[in-house]
Design an enzyme around this catalytic site. Structure first.
Site, short mmCIF file in Angstrom:
data_model
loop_
_atom_site.label_atom_id
_atom_site.label_comp_id
_atom_site.label_asym_id
_atom_site.label_seq_id
_atom_site.Cartn_x
_atom_site.Cartn_y
_atom_site.Cartn_z
N HIS A 236 0.83 -1.20 0.00
CA HIS A 236 0.00 0.00 0.00
C HIS A 236 0.87 1.27 0.00
CE1 HIS A 236 -4.44 0.82 0.77
NE2 HIS A 236 -3.97 2.04 0.82
N ASP A 267 2.95 -3.31 -7.03
CA ASP A 267 3.19 -1.87 -6.98
C ASP A 267 4.04 -1.49 -5.79
OD1 ASP A 267 1.66 -1.36 -4.65
OD2 ASP A 267 -0.07 -0.62 -5.76
N GLY A 268 4.46 -0.21 -5.80
CA GLY A 268 5.28 0.33 -4.74
C GLY A 268 6.62 0.79 -5.27
N VAL A 270 7.45 2.26 -8.08
CA VAL A 270 7.73 2.22 -9.52
C VAL A 270 7.84 3.65 -10.02
CG1 VAL A 270 6.86 1.53 -11.79
CG2 VAL A 270 6.55 0.02 -9.81
N GLY A 290 1.54 4.74 -8.36
CA GLY A 290 0.74 5.61 -7.50
C GLY A 290 1.20 7.05 -7.53
C1 FMN Z 1 -2.38 9.46 -1.27
C2 FMN Z 1 -2.58 8.01 -1.47
C3 FMN Z 1 -3.88 7.48 -1.37
C4 FMN Z 1 -4.11 6.13 -1.56
N1 FMN Z 1 -5.40 5.64 -1.51
C5 FMN Z 1 -5.61 4.32 -1.78
C6 FMN Z 1 -6.96 3.80 -1.82
O1 FMN Z 1 -7.95 4.51 -1.63
N2 FMN Z 1 -7.11 2.49 -2.09
C7 FMN Z 1 -6.04 1.66 -2.34
O2 FMN Z 1 -6.23 0.47 -2.59
N3 FMN Z 1 -4.77 2.13 -2.29
C8 FMN Z 1 -4.54 3.43 -2.03
N4 FMN Z 1 -3.24 3.89 -2.04
C9 FMN Z 1 -2.12 2.98 -2.35
C10 FMN Z 1 -1.86 2.92 -3.85
O3 FMN Z 1 -2.91 2.30 -4.54
C11 FMN Z 1 -0.57 2.13 -4.21
O4 FMN Z 1 -0.64 0.85 -3.64
C12 FMN Z 1 0.72 2.81 -3.77
O5 FMN Z 1 0.59 4.21 -3.78
C13 FMN Z 1 1.86 2.37 -4.69
O6 FMN Z 1 3.06 2.93 -4.31
P1 FMN Z 1 3.70 4.25 -5.03
O7 FMN Z 1 2.87 5.39 -4.63
O8 FMN Z 1 5.07 4.28 -4.43
O9 FMN Z 1 3.71 4.00 -6.51
C14 FMN Z 1 -3.01 5.26 -1.84
C15 FMN Z 1 -1.73 5.80 -1.95
C16 FMN Z 1 -1.51 7.15 -1.78
C17 FMN Z 1 -0.11 7.68 -1.93
#
Ligand code: FMN
Length: 337
Positions: A236, A267-268, A270, A290
């Site tokens: 996440h 993810d994470g 990238v 993300g």
């Molecule tokens: C501001 C923010 C809000 C997010 N909200 C959600 C969400 O509502 N549901 C969800 O499944 N993941 C949520 N995520 C996690 C992203 O889907 C994803 O797993 C993560 O951001 C990937 O890493 P990265 O930001 O380094 O690419 C959120 C991430 C961020 C940064």
């Protein structure tokens, strides 16, 4: 529109929430949740970047791959690149609110489509968040994926029905949202699910069901047993549990157990086309991005999101050329040093 303009604009619009650092690695924003950072010490966010950075490529330039194929088919949709926009919500408290939730998710969904791929929408304590996502998906003929928080069963099923009505391509649950106290504080409890409960959700719909937030091989196998069509190997973005490993660290073992039985997204951290290819080499079928797309959306709207995805595609092509990778559908582990 160019990268410098997008970043400058985003830095202004995200002031106080995201510094738009040269490398988005979770150092400056450690502990900023709500916000754009990673939870606690920020170690889980940083682990995503560190795990990817630890892999390097074997460069190969004596081969027949002259036009690498970056396309992928996903549930009947042809994607121009194996990269989807990750679900993200909470513009008021995570991103400073200079875009409304509706504007933000519209830019994500439309920008992804403009780049030839798909975006996901998320769910949050404020009901307008999930609704805004579904509206954007409906406006674009259902070309988007809705991810729901691990709420009470009947609450999830209600939202699955809404996603079906919006014509969404697939639905899912970010099961790693199980500990989000922000949700509980707002009277919308979330929590872990039993295998039987996940089966019930999978069977409640004919849409492909995605389980997001899988970090162990055992849980990946449970997702397969439950009938999920895809998992997202993800911590996440380091926002739910401090001190988890990076996705790239756990992906190989997960892939060795379930590859081919379920689609594997990861993810994470990238940040480039090279990162995309690394995750594919480690066993992912496609990846999610993300935070960089928050910068795209705030800095350049739909165009900004498309710009960043296209940039990643260009980098992916370049990395495929220099590793002798013909297709994203068959990426060999041996391209990694
Ligand atoms: C501001 C923010 C809000 C997010 N909200 C959600 C969400 O509502 N549901 C969800 O499944 N993941 C949520 N995520 C996690 C992203 O889907 C994803 O797993 C993560 O951001 C990937 O890493 P990265 O930001 O380094 O690419 C959120 C991430 C961020 C940064």
């Amino acid at each position: 529109m160019d990268l410098a303009a997008i970043r400058k604009n985003a830095r202004e619009k995200l002031q106080g929430y995201c510094r738009v650092c040269p490398v988005c690695d979770g150092r400056a924003c450690a502990g900023e949740v709500p916000g754009m950072g990673g939870l606690g010490t920020g170690s889980a966010f940083r682990a995503n970047l560190a795990a990817l950075a630890a892999y390097r490529f074997n460069m190969r330039t004596i081969h027949e791959v002259k036009e690498p194929d970056t396309t992928l088919e996903l549930w009947g949709e042809k994607l121009a690149l194996p990269v989807l926009a990750a679900p993200m919500t909470g513009t008021p408290y995570n991103m400073g609110g200079q875009l409304t939730e509706e504007e933000f998710i519209e830019y994500i969904i439309a920008g992804s489509l403009q780049a030839g791929t798909l975006g996901m929408s998320g769910d949050g304590a404020d009901p307008t968040m999930y609704d805004s996502g579904l509206k954007a998906i409906a406006r674009h003929q259902g070309k988007g994926i809705a991810i729901i928080k691990p709420r009470a069963q009947e609450e999830i099923i209600k939202r699955i029905r809404q996603a079906e009505a919006a014509g969404a391509l697939a639905v899912g649950v970010d099961i790693d949202g199980a500990g989000l106290i922000t949700m509980a504080l707002k009277g919308q409890p979330v929590g872990p699910k039993t295998l039987a409960e996940i089966k019930e959700l999978v069977q409640a719909t004919t849409l492909p069901f995605i389980l997001k937030g899988i970090m162990t091989p055992e849980e990946a196998e449970l997702a397969v047993e439950a009938g999920a069509k895809a998992i997202v190997v993800s911590n996440h973005g380091g926002r739910v549990l401090d001190f988890t490993p990076g996705a790239a660290e756990v992906l190989p073992e997960i892939a060795s157990r379930v590859k081919g039985k379920v689609l594997i997204f990861a993810d994470g951290g990238v940040r480039s086309g090279a990162d995309v290819l690394k995750l594919l080499a480690l066993g992912a079928d496609a990846v999610l991005v993300g935070r960089p797309l928050v910068v795209g959306a705030f800095g350049g709207g739909q165009e900004g999101v498309a710009f960043l995805l296209n940039k990643m595609k260009g980098e992916l092509v370049q990395t495929m050329l220099l590793t002798g990778t013909a297709s994203v559908k068959n990426v060999k582990r041996e391209i990694l040093f």
